[in-house]
Design a protein around this motif. Structure first.
Motif, short mmCIF file in Angstrom:
data_model
loop_
_atom_site.label_atom_id
_atom_site.label_comp_id
_atom_site.label_asym_id
_atom_site.label_seq_id
_atom_site.Cartn_x
_atom_site.Cartn_y
_atom_site.Cartn_z
N PRO A 179 14.88 76.42 31.81
CA PRO A 179 14.92 75.05 31.48
C PRO A 179 14.15 74.85 30.32
O PRO A 179 13.19 75.12 29.91
CB PRO A 179 14.13 74.26 32.69
N LEU A 180 14.96 74.14 29.14
CA LEU A 180 14.11 73.71 28.01
C LEU A 180 13.25 72.67 28.56
O LEU A 180 13.69 71.83 29.10
CB LEU A 180 15.17 73.15 27.18
N THR A 181 12.14 72.47 28.15
CA THR A 181 11.10 71.47 28.35
C THR A 181 10.41 70.85 27.22
O THR A 181 10.32 69.49 27.25
CB THR A 181 9.93 72.02 29.38
N HIS A 182 10.05 71.73 26.27
CA HIS A 182 9.30 71.38 25.00
C HIS A 182 10.00 72.18 24.12
O HIS A 182 9.40 73.45 24.09
CB HIS A 182 8.08 71.17 25.19
N GLU A 183 10.53 71.57 23.25
CA GLU A 183 11.33 72.58 22.12
C GLU A 183 10.43 73.51 21.47
O GLU A 183 10.57 74.76 21.16
CB GLU A 183 12.19 71.86 21.07
N ILE A 184 9.16 73.10 20.80
CA ILE A 184 8.17 73.85 20.15
C ILE A 184 7.55 74.51 21.06
O ILE A 184 7.22 75.89 20.98
CB ILE A 184 7.26 72.91 19.54
N TRP A 185 7.09 74.32 22.51
CA TRP A 185 6.36 75.01 23.40
C TRP A 185 7.19 76.13 23.65
O TRP A 185 6.78 77.48 23.80
CB TRP A 185 6.19 74.08 24.42
N ASP A 186 8.56 75.83 24.16
CA ASP A 186 9.52 77.13 24.70
C ASP A 186 9.84 78.16 23.61
O ASP A 186 9.68 79.31 23.95
CB ASP A 186 10.84 76.35 25.05
N THR A 187 9.76 77.69 22.23
CA THR A 187 10.19 78.53 21.34
C THR A 187 8.75 79.45 20.81
O THR A 187 8.87 80.67 20.43
CB THR A 187 10.59 77.74 20.13
N ASN A 188 7.63 78.58 20.89
CA ASN A 188 6.41 79.48 20.79
C ASN A 188 6.25 80.61 21.60
O ASN A 188 5.56 81.57 21.39
CB ASN A 188 5.31 78.36 20.75
N ALA A 189 6.56 80.37 22.90
CA ALA A 189 6.15 81.55 23.97
C ALA A 189 7.21 82.77 23.79
O ALA A 189 6.96 83.52 24.39
CB ALA A 189 7.08 80.84 25.28
N ARG A 190 8.33 82.79 22.85
CA ARG A 190 8.91 83.85 22.54
C ARG A 190 7.92 85.12 22.10
O ARG A 190 8.36 86.25 22.49
CB ARG A 190 10.12 83.61 21.50
N LEU A 191 6.95 84.76 21.29
CA LEU A 191 5.94 85.69 20.78
C LEU A 191 5.50 86.56 22.23
O LEU A 191 5.34 87.98 21.96
CB LEU A 191 5.36 85.15 19.84
N LYS A 192 4.91 85.81 22.88
CA LYS A 192 4.29 86.37 23.99
C LYS A 192 5.13 87.06 24.89
O LYS A 192 4.97 88.19 25.39
CB LYS A 192 3.69 85.29 25.02
N PHE A 193 6.61 86.61 25.10
CA PHE A 193 7.45 87.26 25.90
C PHE A 193 7.99 88.63 25.28
O PHE A 193 8.23 89.76 25.72
CB PHE A 193 8.86 86.41 25.94
N ALA A 194 8.44 88.59 23.96
CA ALA A 194 8.49 89.71 22.78
C ALA A 194 7.30 90.88 23.31
O ALA A 194 7.65 92.02 23.52
CB ALA A 194 8.63 89.48 21.46
#
Length: 469
Positions: A211-226
Motif C-alpha cells: 500500500p501507498l500511504t505517504h508518497e514521500i515516506w514510501d519513496t524514502n524507504a527505498r534506500l533502506k530496502f536497497a
C-alpha cells in the motif's frame, strides 16, 4: 480522449435514467463453455443526477455466497481498472498465455482466485477508469476526497440493489495507490453507520496490499530496502543516510555530498525493475533516468510502457517482461464482442486502458496515516501485506508507519508457511477491539497476488477465518 463522450452527452443522459443496471454473464469470448461461477456486471450512478456511472464486475463466492465475506476491491493507480485486479491478481480467470497469440487471447481458470472463499465486487473507480464514465466534462475532475465519497455512495446503492448481501461481513480492499483511498472509504463507512446512513453496512475491516500511504515516506524507504537486499553497499548506505539526513527526494543541490551519494545509488539500481527486483526491467533498452529511484511511480511511467501495450505479444523482443502479459488485456477488453458480452454501453468510452494515467485527478490527501490512526479506535480488523521484493513501495516503509500507530504487539515477527515452505513473515498488533495483521509475501513484488497467488490465497483464507498459522 473523451471527445466521443462529450458528443454523446444527451444520449448518455437518457441511458443513465436508472440508478443501476445489471446483467448476468454466462459466457465470455476466449473462455471455453459456460462460466463455472456467477458473474454479474453493471453500472451504478453516483453524484448529482447520477452523472458518474461506475462500472463493476461482481463474482459470487464459489464456496458459500450466503455466508462468505463480501469484498469491495479497488485496484491502484489511481486509474487502474478492476478488470486488472480480476485478470492478473485475485479473480477467477486469467489469460492462458501458452495458448494465446496475436489477437486471439484465450482465458483459463485461476486455481488461486479469492472468489473461492469470498464474494468480490471489482470496481472501476475513480470515474474515467476502465469502463466507468461521466456524462459531463466537469464530473471527470476528481480528487482523493470526491472519489472516495463516490465509492461509498456506490457501495450503499449496490447493497440496496443486492440486499441479500447486507448481512455478509464486509471488507474494503485494494492495493498500491488504494493504500491511500481504502482507509478513507472505511472511515466514511464507519461514520455513515454511526450517524444512521441507510442501509447500515456490516463493516468488519479492510485489506491493503503493497500500500501507498505517504508518497514521500514510501519513496524514502527505498534506500533502506536497497541496502537490506544488497543492491547498495554498507558504505554507500551509511554515507547517504549521513549526508542526506534521511531525505532523499529533491535534495538541496548545494549539498554536493548528498547529491553525489544519490548519483551512486541511482547507478546501482538504474537498470533494476523496482516492482520486482529479480525480474527483467522493461526499460532495459532505455538510458536510465535521472533520480529514477526517487520518482513516485517509476515502475509505471517508463517511456516505452505505452508502446509495449499497443504492440502485439508476438512483436515484443526478449527478454520477457511482466508488462507483456498486459498486452492481452488491452486486446481482449477492446474487442467489441467482449464489450457486448460484458454489456458495456456503446459509445461511452473510446479505448479501454488497463490503467488510465490521463485522469484529471488531484492528489489532495497527502497521507492516509491519520485515517489509520483514527481507525485503531474502531472495532475493526486490518490486513496489510507486502511483497518483500517490491522496491516501489517497500515493506520496510510500511512497517515504519504501522509502528507509528503505537499498537501493542500480540504476536511478534515470525515465519508463516504454505505446504511446508516459507511464505513470508507475520506480525499481529492489537488495540482494544482493533487488530492489524502485517505480513510479507516471500519473493512477491508489486503487487503480491500477481507473483505469489497460491500463498496470497492461503493468507486471505486464514485471515478471514480469524487465524494465521
Amino acid at each position: 480522449m473523451w471527445l466521443s463522450v462529450v458528443v454523446l452527452v444527451h444520449v448518455l443522459l437518457l441511458i443513465s435514467n436508472s440508478v443501476e443496471s445489471q446483467s448476468n454473464i454466462d459466457t465470455l469470448p476466449g473462455f471455453p463453455g459456460k462460466l463455472p461461477f456467477k458473474l454479474e456486471t453493471g453500472y451504478i450512478g453516483v453524484g448529482e443526477l447520477d452523472e458518474v456511472q461506475l462500472f463493476y464486475y461482481f463474482i459470487e463466492s464459489e464456496r458459500n455466497p450466503k455466508d462468505d465475506p463480501l469484498v469491495l476491491w479497488l485496484t491502484g493507480g489511481p486509474g487502474c481498472s478492476g478488470l486488472s485486479g480480476l485478470l492478473f491478481e485475485i479473480g477467477p480467470f486469467t489469460f492462458d498465455y501458452a495458448n494465446s497469440s496475436g489477437n486471439k487471447p484465450t482465458l483459463e481458470l485461476n486455481p488461486y482466485s479469492w472468489t473461492k472463499i469470498a464474494n468480490i465486487i471489482f470496481l472501476d473507480a475513480p470515474v474515467g477508469t476502465g469502463f466507468s464514465y461521466a456524462t459531463t466534462w466537469e464530473a471527470y475532475n476528481i480528487n482523493d476526497t470526491s472519489s472516495t465519497a463516490q465509492t461509498y455512495e456506490f457501495l450503499r446503492k449496490w447493497l440496496m440493489a443486492h440486499s441479500t448481501f447486507l448481512v455478509n461481513p464486509l471488507y474494503i480492499a485494494g492495493d498500491s495507490y488504494s493504500g491511500k483511498t481504502v482507509p478513507i472509504i472505511v472511515q466514511e463507512v464507519s461514520n455513515g453507520n454511526e450517524i444512521g446512513h441507510w442501509p447500515p453496512l456490516n463493516l468488519k475491516g479492510f485489506v491493503i496490499g503493497n500500500p501507498l500511504t505517504h508518497e514521500i515516506w514510501d519513496t524514502n524507504a527505498r534506500l533502506k530496502f536497497a541496502h537490506q537486499t544488497a543492491l547498495i553497499s554498507d558504505r554507500l548506505y551509511q554515507s547517504t543516510k549521513r549526508n542526506c539526513q534521511g531525505s532523499y527526494i529533491n535534495p538541496d543541490p548545494n549539498n554536493t555530498q548528498c547529491v553525489e551519494d544519490l548519483r551512486e545509488v541511482n547507478e546501482c539500481i538504474a537498470n533494476i525493475y523496482i516492482a520486482q527486483i529479480l525480474e527483467p526491467n522493461c526499460a532495459f533498452s532505455q538510458p536510465p533516468k535521472p533520480n529514477k529511484l526517487w520518482s513516485l511511480s517509476p515502475h509505471l511511467d517508463d517511456d516505452n510502457f505505452i508502446d509495449i501495450l499497443h504492440s502485439t505479444p508476438d512483436q515484443v523482443l526478449e527478454p520477457w517482461c511482466r508488462f507483456y502479459n498486459y498486452v492481452y488485456s488491452l486486446i481482449w477488453a477492446n474487442d467489441k464482442s467482449v464489450q457486448k458480452a460484458l454489456h458495456i454501453r456503446e459509445g461511452t468510452i473510446t479505448d479501454w486502458e488497463r490503467c488510465n494515467y490521463t485522469l484529471t485527478y488531484t492528489h489532495n490527501i497527502i497521507t492516509s496515516i491519520d485515517y489509520h490512526q483514527n481507525l485503531t479506535k474502531k472495532d475493526l480488523r486490518a490486513l496489510v501485506y507486502s511483497g518483500d521484493h517490491d522496491m516501489s513501495i517497500p515493506y520496510v516503509g510500511t512497517l515504519e508507519w504501522i509502528e507509528l500507530l503505537d499498537l501493542s504487539v500480540k504476536d511478534d515477527w515470525r515465519p508463516w508457511f504454505v505446504d511446508g515452505q516459507i511464505a513470508g513473515y507475520v506480525t499481529i498488533y492489537t488495540e482494544e477491539k482493533y487488530s492489524l495483521t502485517f505480513t510479507t509475501i516471500k519473493g512477491a513484488g508489486h503487487t503480491a497476488p500477481e507473483y505469489k497467488p497460491k500463498e496470497c490465497l492461503a493468507m486471505i483464507d486464514r485471515w478471514f477465518a480469524y487465524y494465521f498459522l
